[in-house]
Write a protein that holds these residues in place. Structure first.
Motif, PDB file in Angstrom:
ATOM      1  N   GLN A  15       1.491   4.947   2.145  1.00  0.00           N
ATOM      2  CA  GLN A  15       0.136   5.464   1.923  1.00  0.00           C
ATOM      3  C   GLN A  15      -0.892   4.340   2.018  1.00  0.00           C
ATOM      4  OE1 GLN A  15      -0.696   8.894  -0.172  1.00  0.00           O
ATOM      5  NE2 GLN A  15      -2.011   7.931  -1.694  1.00  0.00           N
ATOM      6  N   GLN A  16      -0.574   3.198   1.429  1.00  0.00           N
ATOM      7  CA  GLN A  16      -1.492   2.059   1.493  1.00  0.00           C
ATOM      8  C   GLN A  16      -1.651   1.581   2.937  1.00  0.00           C
ATOM      9  OE1 GLN A  16       0.852  -0.243  -1.207  1.00  0.00           O
ATOM     10  NE2 GLN A  16      -0.496   0.132  -2.968  1.00  0.00           N
ATOM     11  N   ALA A  17      -0.529   1.468   3.651  1.00  0.00           N
ATOM     12  CA  ALA A  17      -0.573   1.003   5.041  1.00  0.00           C
ATOM     13  C   ALA A  17      -1.361   1.970   5.918  1.00  0.00           C
ATOM     14  CB  ALA A  17       0.845   0.833   5.582  1.00  0.00           C
ATOM     15  N   ASN A  18      -1.219   3.251   5.650  1.00  0.00           N
ATOM     16  CA  ASN A  18      -1.936   4.258   6.421  1.00  0.00           C
ATOM     17  C   ASN A  18      -3.443   4.052   6.332  1.00  0.00           C
ATOM     18  OD1 ASN A  18      -1.947   7.028   7.825  1.00  0.00           O
ATOM     19  ND2 ASN A  18      -3.235   7.391   6.034  1.00  0.00           N
ATOM     20  N   GLN A  19      -3.920   3.752   5.136  1.00  0.00           N
ATOM     21  CA  GLN A  19      -5.356   3.561   4.948  1.00  0.00           C
ATOM     22  C   GLN A  19      -5.831   2.266   5.617  1.00  0.00           C
ATOM     23  OE1 GLN A  19      -4.649   5.432   0.618  1.00  0.00           O
ATOM     24  NE2 GLN A  19      -6.567   4.337   0.755  1.00  0.00           N
ATOM     25  N   PHE A  20      -5.010   1.212   5.533  1.00  0.00           N
ATOM     26  CA  PHE A  20      -5.362  -0.033   6.208  1.00  0.00           C
ATOM     27  C   PHE A  20      -5.445   0.171   7.715  1.00  0.00           C
ATOM     28  CE2 PHE A  20      -4.121  -2.219   2.267  1.00  0.00           C
ATOM     29  CZ  PHE A  20      -4.997  -3.287   2.245  1.00  0.00           C
ATOM     30  N   VAL A  21      -4.421   0.808   8.280  1.00  0.00           N
ATOM     31  CA  VAL A  21      -4.353   0.961   9.738  1.00  0.00           C
ATOM     32  C   VAL A  21      -5.490   1.841  10.258  1.00  0.00           C
ATOM     33  CG1 VAL A  21      -2.967   1.864  11.651  1.00  0.00           C
ATOM     34  CG2 VAL A  21      -1.877   0.521   9.858  1.00  0.00           C
ATOM     35  N   ALA A  22      -5.803   2.907   9.544  1.00  0.00           N
ATOM     36  CA  ALA A  22      -6.915   3.767   9.961  1.00  0.00           C
ATOM     37  C   ALA A  22      -8.221   2.976   9.968  1.00  0.00           C
ATOM     38  CB  ALA A  22      -7.026   4.970   9.031  1.00  0.00           C
ATOM     39  N   THR A  23      -8.399   2.134   8.975  1.00  0.00           N
ATOM     40  CA  THR A  23      -9.600   1.295   8.914  1.00  0.00           C
ATOM     41  C   THR A  23      -9.632   0.300  10.065  1.00  0.00           C
ATOM     42  OG1 THR A  23      -9.706   1.478   6.503  1.00  0.00           O
ATOM     43  CG2 THR A  23     -10.877  -0.374   7.501  1.00  0.00           C
ATOM     44  N   HIS A  24      -8.484  -0.301  10.367  1.00  0.00           N
ATOM     45  CA  HIS A  24      -8.432  -1.294  11.438  1.00  0.00           C
ATOM     46  C   HIS A  24      -8.718  -0.663  12.802  1.00  0.00           C
ATOM     47  CE1 HIS A  24      -5.693  -4.067   8.819  1.00  0.00           C
ATOM     48  NE2 HIS A  24      -6.900  -3.875   8.323  1.00  0.00           N
ATOM     49  N   MET A  25      -8.199   0.530  13.053  1.00  0.00           N
ATOM     50  CA  MET A  25      -8.489   1.195  14.324  1.00  0.00           C
ATOM     51  C   MET A  25      -9.988   1.444  14.457  1.00  0.00           C
ATOM     52  SD  MET A  25      -5.402   3.784  15.342  1.00  0.00           S
ATOM     53  CE  MET A  25      -5.551   4.881  13.932  1.00  0.00           C
ATOM     54  N   THR A  26     -10.607   1.846  13.353  1.00  0.00           N
ATOM     55  CA  THR A  26     -12.052   2.099  13.382  1.00  0.00           C
ATOM     56  C   THR A  26     -12.829   0.808  13.628  1.00  0.00           C
ATOM     57  OG1 THR A  26     -11.739   3.922  11.823  1.00  0.00           O
ATOM     58  CG2 THR A  26     -13.972   3.109  12.108  1.00  0.00           C
ATOM     59  N   LEU A  27     -12.419  -0.269  12.972  1.00  0.00           N
ATOM     60  CA  LEU A  27     -13.077  -1.560  13.201  1.00  0.00           C
ATOM     61  C   LEU A  27     -12.948  -1.989  14.660  1.00  0.00           C
ATOM     62  CD1 LEU A  27     -11.967  -3.540  10.002  1.00  0.00           C
ATOM     63  CD2 LEU A  27     -14.318  -2.982  10.635  1.00  0.00           C
ATOM     64  N   LEU A  28     -11.752  -1.881  15.212  1.00  0.00           N
ATOM     65  CA  LEU A  28     -11.529  -2.275  16.603  1.00  0.00           C
ATOM     66  C   LEU A  28     -12.363  -1.433  17.554  1.00  0.00           C
ATOM     67  CD1 LEU A  28      -7.676  -2.718  16.276  1.00  0.00           C
ATOM     68  CD2 LEU A  28      -9.296  -4.564  16.788  1.00  0.00           C
ATOM     69  N   GLU A  29     -12.448  -0.149  17.285  1.00  0.00           N
ATOM     70  CA  GLU A  29     -13.224   0.744  18.146  1.00  0.00           C
ATOM     71  C   GLU A  29     -14.721   0.482  18.043  1.00  0.00           C
ATOM     72  OE1 GLU A  29      -9.815   4.235  17.762  1.00  0.00           O
ATOM     73  OE2 GLU A  29     -11.729   4.441  16.697  1.00  0.00           O
ATOM     74  N   SER A  30     -15.151  -0.099  16.921  1.00  0.00           N
ATOM     75  CA  SER A  30     -16.579  -0.413  16.761  1.00  0.00           C
ATOM     76  C   SER A  30     -17.019  -1.540  17.697  1.00  0.00           C
ATOM     77  CB  SER A  30     -16.882  -0.801  15.310  1.00  0.00           C
ATOM     78  OG  SER A  30     -16.366  -2.088  14.992  1.00  0.00           O
ATOM     79  N   SER A  31     -16.059  -2.216  18.340  1.00  0.00           N
ATOM     80  CA  SER A  31     -16.400  -3.262  19.305  1.00  0.00           C
ATOM     81  C   SER A  31     -17.018  -2.673  20.565  1.00  0.00           C
ATOM     82  CB  SER A  31     -15.145  -4.052  19.687  1.00  0.00           C
ATOM     83  OG  SER A  31     -14.239  -3.228  20.424  1.00  0.00           O
ATOM     84  N   ASP A  32     -16.773  -1.385  20.800  1.00  0.00           N
ATOM     85  CA  ASP A  32     -17.270  -0.672  21.987  1.00  0.00           C
ATOM     86  C   ASP A  32     -16.639  -1.156  23.291  1.00  0.00           C
ATOM     87  OD1 ASP A  32     -19.033   0.897  20.433  1.00  0.00           O
ATOM     88  OD2 ASP A  32     -20.571  -0.668  20.505  1.00  0.00           O
ATOM     89  N   ILE A  33     -15.504  -1.856  23.216  1.00  0.00           N
ATOM     90  CA  ILE A  33     -14.860  -2.303  24.461  1.00  0.00           C
ATOM     91  C   ILE A  33     -13.396  -1.850  24.538  1.00  0.00           C
ATOM     92  CG2 ILE A  33     -16.380  -4.309  24.728  1.00  0.00           C
ATOM     93  CD1 ILE A  33     -14.075  -6.062  23.711  1.00  0.00           C
TER      94      ILE A  33
END
Length: 261
Positions: A170-188
């Motif tokens: 459960q903890q890892a799921n929340q971290f990974v979802a956040t990381h995907m969002t951060l990476l996608e915020s790069s717009d590239i």
């Protein structure tokens, strides 16, 4: 009483408008809940499967390459946005790695201390790149890796019998979802290069579809009713304030007429 009308009249109307805006916002954007991880025990109780062990190892491996990758992003990238993303992901993986090592210790799972062959290859690729090329490699490699582990975490979270593994998933799921969002915020992110989801093996039953639609309808109904209640309160506040304003205004005019006579 003119001062009352001049000051409180606009304030009452403003309060009503704020309530109405809140009602519209609630109806349009319901709050997304965060899973309450503190409700999951952490006693290492329950059967431990090979899949459970594999997840703990994979969480550890993720930190072993994504932390140095994030450090490279801070040093090699010329883009402040990429630098910030790298710093945040590296720091968060440091915390997730602590959780993975604590779970492994409790479950007596042996963890690796070096990235695997693929991960080391990605780090070498980043080390050889500069500028925008580095940015693209960093974002794409991490986004692809997070996309692979995301469904694996969900599977273990849904199926494990061990409470410590359940909590880590459960903890890892929340971290990974956040990381995907951060990476996608790069717009590239190169979304076209990401693997597509497999076709469903079988269409869901009509009963399942009907129940899903009913659940959605119930949720939308609750959200709509909440918005309507707030809107009604806003109307009452505005109407009551306007009536009081008019009443006091009339009383003030009557008093002035009596004073003239």
């Amino acid at each position: 009483m003119l001062w009352w009308r001049r000051v409180w009249g606009p304030l009452i109307v403003s309060a009503g408008l704020v309530l109405m805006q809140s009602a519209v916002a609630q109806a349009a954007a319901p709050t997304v809940p965060v899973p309450p991880g503190d409700l999951i025990p952490d006693t290492a109780t329950g059967d431990l499967t090979d899949a459970d062990i594999d997840l703990v190892v994979k969480v550890r491996l993720a930190g072993l390459w994504e932390i140095p990758a994030g450090e490279m992003a801070q040093e090699k990238s010329e883009n402040p946005k990429i630098q910030k993303i790298g710093k945040e992901i590296a720091a968060q993986h440091g915390e997730l790695d602590k959780l993975a090592r604590a779970a492994a210790k409790k479950l007596e799972i042996k963890l690796p201390n070096d990235p695997n062959k693929d991960q080391q290859g990605w780090l070498d690729e980043m080390a050889d790149a500069e500028g925008e090329e580095f940015d693209q490699i960093y974002i794409d490699r991490l986004r692809a890796a997070h996309g692979k582990i995301f469904p694996a975490i969900a599977t273990i979270r849904a199926s494990t019998r061990n409470d410590t593994v359940r909590l880590l998933a459960q903890q890892a799921n929340q971290f990974v979802a956040t990381h995907m969002t951060l990476l996608e915020s790069s717009d590239i992110v190169d979304f076209e290069a990401l693997p597509t989801a497999p076709n469903p093996s079988a269409a869901p039953s009509k009963a399942a579809n009907s129940q899903a639609l009913n659940n959605v309808a119930d949720t939308q109904s609750i959200q709509t009713n909440r918005g309507l209640i707030i809107a009604m309160i806003a109307v009452i506040v505005i109407g009551g304030g306007f009536l009081a304003w008019r009443t006091l205004g009339s009383s003030s005019r009557s008093s002035r007429r009596r004073a003239r006579y």
